[in-house]
Design an enzyme around this catalytic site. Structure first.
Site, mmCIF file in Angstrom:
data_model
loop_
_atom_site.group_PDB
_atom_site.id
_atom_site.type_symbol
_atom_site.label_atom_id
_atom_site.label_comp_id
_atom_site.label_asym_id
_atom_site.label_seq_id
_atom_site.Cartn_x
_atom_site.Cartn_y
_atom_site.Cartn_z
ATOM 1 N N CYS A 401 0.843 -1.203 0.000
ATOM 2 C CA CYS A 401 0.000 0.000 0.000
ATOM 3 C C CYS A 401 0.877 1.251 0.000
ATOM 4 O O CYS A 401 1.449 1.606 -1.018
ATOM 5 C CB CYS A 401 -0.974 -0.045 1.175
ATOM 6 N N HIS A 532 -3.412 -5.142 -0.052
ATOM 7 C CA HIS A 532 -2.878 -5.683 1.208
ATOM 8 C C HIS A 532 -2.913 -7.213 1.149
ATOM 9 O O HIS A 532 -3.889 -7.840 1.570
ATOM 10 C CB HIS A 532 -3.707 -5.200 2.397
ATOM 11 N N GLU A 534 -1.568 -9.299 2.981
ATOM 12 C CA GLU A 534 -1.538 -9.936 4.299
ATOM 13 C C GLU A 534 -2.917 -10.355 4.790
ATOM 14 O O GLU A 534 -3.045 -11.260 5.635
ATOM 15 C CB GLU A 534 -0.881 -9.010 5.331
#
Length: 573
Positions: A401, A532, A534
């Site tokens: 990001c 993102h 994750e």
């Protein structure tokens, strides 16, 4: 089985005891008995969601597929149970009151005085039952069990309407269809080393005074509960001795379900809820591939995370978990170093030379450098310096990001020669905007107005690192949370200079993934994403970008890529 069963997880004494991990572990036990499990987190604060809160308040904001900005515990649920939750899985006081007031304005309560009881409490119960019936595992049909976590500690003023609603809910669904697991603290005071039961006794006393009787006590402690302490808690808290669970410290969180299994928690839970498949529980794979594997890792890989909220690791919880997932897959032991981004800046050298030197030493000694997401200008110049160091010195780099936007700003300044380039977020009047505000985003409202949730990224070439890692030749779907984007006007110049945007949105105008040209020959790994990754990483199914990063940092990426079969067709750049 008749209807959905419910497990209510409450907490007492202090916050931060691990109610989320306890709730997730209960879900793991029930899922591995063959039941379909969903989860709900109740946060009693007035915010409509977690989106506008600082990470210092409640840790990271976890983003869901549908764009919901939620409490980090929903990340725990998704990772432990491999499910996909929705924004409605996170209930807040703000959401409930907003829904009730909207109904009042619409005239749904016409002629009535709208009150906390019954209108707010009914709205809470209706919300729980509605969400509990929604499948979250990709299969049709209603889940068998819903695990509900009540945030905070019992007795908090702000949670009172929820406790009352849950008391009524126990009556609504019937005693055989719900149980309460109360997570409490058993501290050890002073040099004597005696485990103290009084805090838990008082916590249960408060809970019972509010109309909820715990079925199980999940006692957090440094060491296993002594038998005498377990008996004392059972006596004074009015629960069977077998229902007093010792949740003492373990080597990693994946051992918590195993710890509960050892004490027969799955059998007791199933017996209470009328579930008959407790004997089917098999956590062998969980133990071997997660708990044991993590503890067995020995070959170190040193990752330096350059962040803004480094004093609170929960601010980057999903990033940490993704690194752990990738390390388990790569069979390396994670050594995570934290660097406050501002400490890399020249001003820090003047104000605190020791900190400045220590921070740069961590950067130099790192096997890989990671710049995660964030907001605000503090530390941005330090992150740009870190990105520059990783690029020039061929250190594996992963930007997420803001970390991608940082990489672009650094490249525009140092390769294109536009030294005053910046993001309009940090320098609105910059003469060379490398990162700009997205035109569709609100300039007046902050909450829920970002580009949020799962969005499609179209891969531009099969030969890029990302396509090889994702094993995809056309597109990937990942979760987003941003207001700013790479300036599309600069993209042709950047690509001409060697920074390729190998992933774009479906319009082709919004940049999603960047890589340096000719990887890994000219650079082992320099990859950044606007999304993102994750948030979708799972134990046993690590995020491809994190896995590539860890493999590059441990010098194992080349052999890994050679062992893969790549897609044969792609959209060519």
């Amino acid at each position: 089985m008749q209807g959905t069963k419910y497990v209510l997880v409450t907490g007492g004494v202090v916050s931060g005891l691990g109610k989320g991990v306890t709730a997730s572990s209960i879900g793991v036990l029930l899922k591995n008995c063959g039941y379909r499990v969903t989860s709900i987190k109740i946060d009693p604060y007035l915010n409509a969601d977690a989106g506008t809160m600082s990470p210092f308040e409640h840790g990271e904001v976890f983003v869901l597929d549908d764009g919901g900005e939620a409490d980090l515990d929903l990340g725990n649920y998704e990772r432990f149970l491999d499910i996909t939750l929705t924004r409605d899985s996170n209930i807040t006081t703000g959401k409930i009151y907003q829904a009730v007031i909207e109904r009042e304005r619409r005239g749904d309560y016409l002629g009535k005085t709208v009150q906390v009881v019954p209108h707010i409490t009914d709205a809470i119960q209706d919300w729980i039952q509605r969400v509990a019936a929604q499948p979250v595992d990709g299969k049709a049909g209603v889940p068998h069990v819903c695990v509900i976590e009540l945030g905070g500690t019992v007795g908090d003023i702000e949670s009172a309407p929820f406790v009352e609603a849950l008391r009524q809910f126990c009556i609504r669904v019937g005693d055989n269809n719900i149980c309460n697991v109360h997570v409490s603290l058993v501290p050890v005071i002073g040099v004597v080393g005696e485990q103290k039961t009084k805090p838990t006794q008082h916590s249960v006393q408060v809970l019972r005074s509010l109309g909820i009787t715990p079925t199980f006590l999940a006692c957090r402690s440094s060491y296993p509960l002594e038998d005498s302490v377990r008996s004392k808690l059972a006596l004074f808290c009015n629960v069977p001795t077998a229902n007093v669970l010792s949740l003492h410290d373990v080597s990693n969180i994946w051992r918590v379900p195993l710890l509960m299994q050892e004490q027969g928690a799955h059998q007791l839970l199933c017996a209470k809820l009328g579930l008959t498949e407790a004997n089917k529980l098999d956590l062998t794979s969980w133990k071997v591939n997660l708990a044991d594997r993590w503890d067995s890792l020995t070959d170190p890989v040193k990752i330096t995370l350059i962040g803004k909220y480094t004093n609170l690791s929960d601010a980057y919880l999903s990033v940490i978990k993704s690194l752990q997932h990738a390390c388990m897959e790569a069979r390396v032991k994670l050594e995570l170093e934290w660097v406050e981004a501002a400490s890399l800046e020249p001003e820090s050298k003047e104000s605190d030379l020791t900190l400045y030197d220590a921070s740069w030493r961590k950067l130099v000694e790192a096997d890989g450098i990671l710049v995660p997401g964030g907001f605000g200008s503090r530390g941005v110049e330090g992150k740009i310096l870190a990105a520059n160091y990783a690029r020039i010195n061929k250190k594996p780099y992963l930007g997420i990001c803001l970390g991608m936007q940082i990489a672009v700003i650094e490249y525009v300044r140092n390769v294109l020669g536009l030294t005053e380039a910046n993001s309009t977020e940090f320098a609105p009047a910059t003469p060379h905007p490398a990162v700009v505000f997205m035109p569709e985003i609100s300039t007046t409202h902050k909450g829920g107005t970002m580009r949020l949730g799962a969005r499609r990224t179209v891969l531009q070439t099969m030969s890029c690192m990302s396509a090889k890692l994702y094993q995809q030749d056309q597109y990937i779907d990942e979760r987003h949370r941003h207001r700013y984007e790479v300036n599309p006007d600069l993209v042709p110049k950047l690509e001409e200079a060697g920074m390729h945007f190998v992933g774009r949105d479906e319009t082709g105008e919004r940049m999603e993934i960047l890589e340096l040209v000719n990887q890994p020959a000219d650079h082992p790994y320099y990859v950044a994403a606007q999304f993102h990754p994750e948030f979708k990483s799972r134990p046993g199914k690590p995020s491809p970008l994190f896995l590539g990063f860890i493999l590059a940092a441990s010098k194992r990426l080349d052999s890994y890529l050679r062992s893969r079969d790549f897609p044969r067709s792609a959209i060519q750049m």
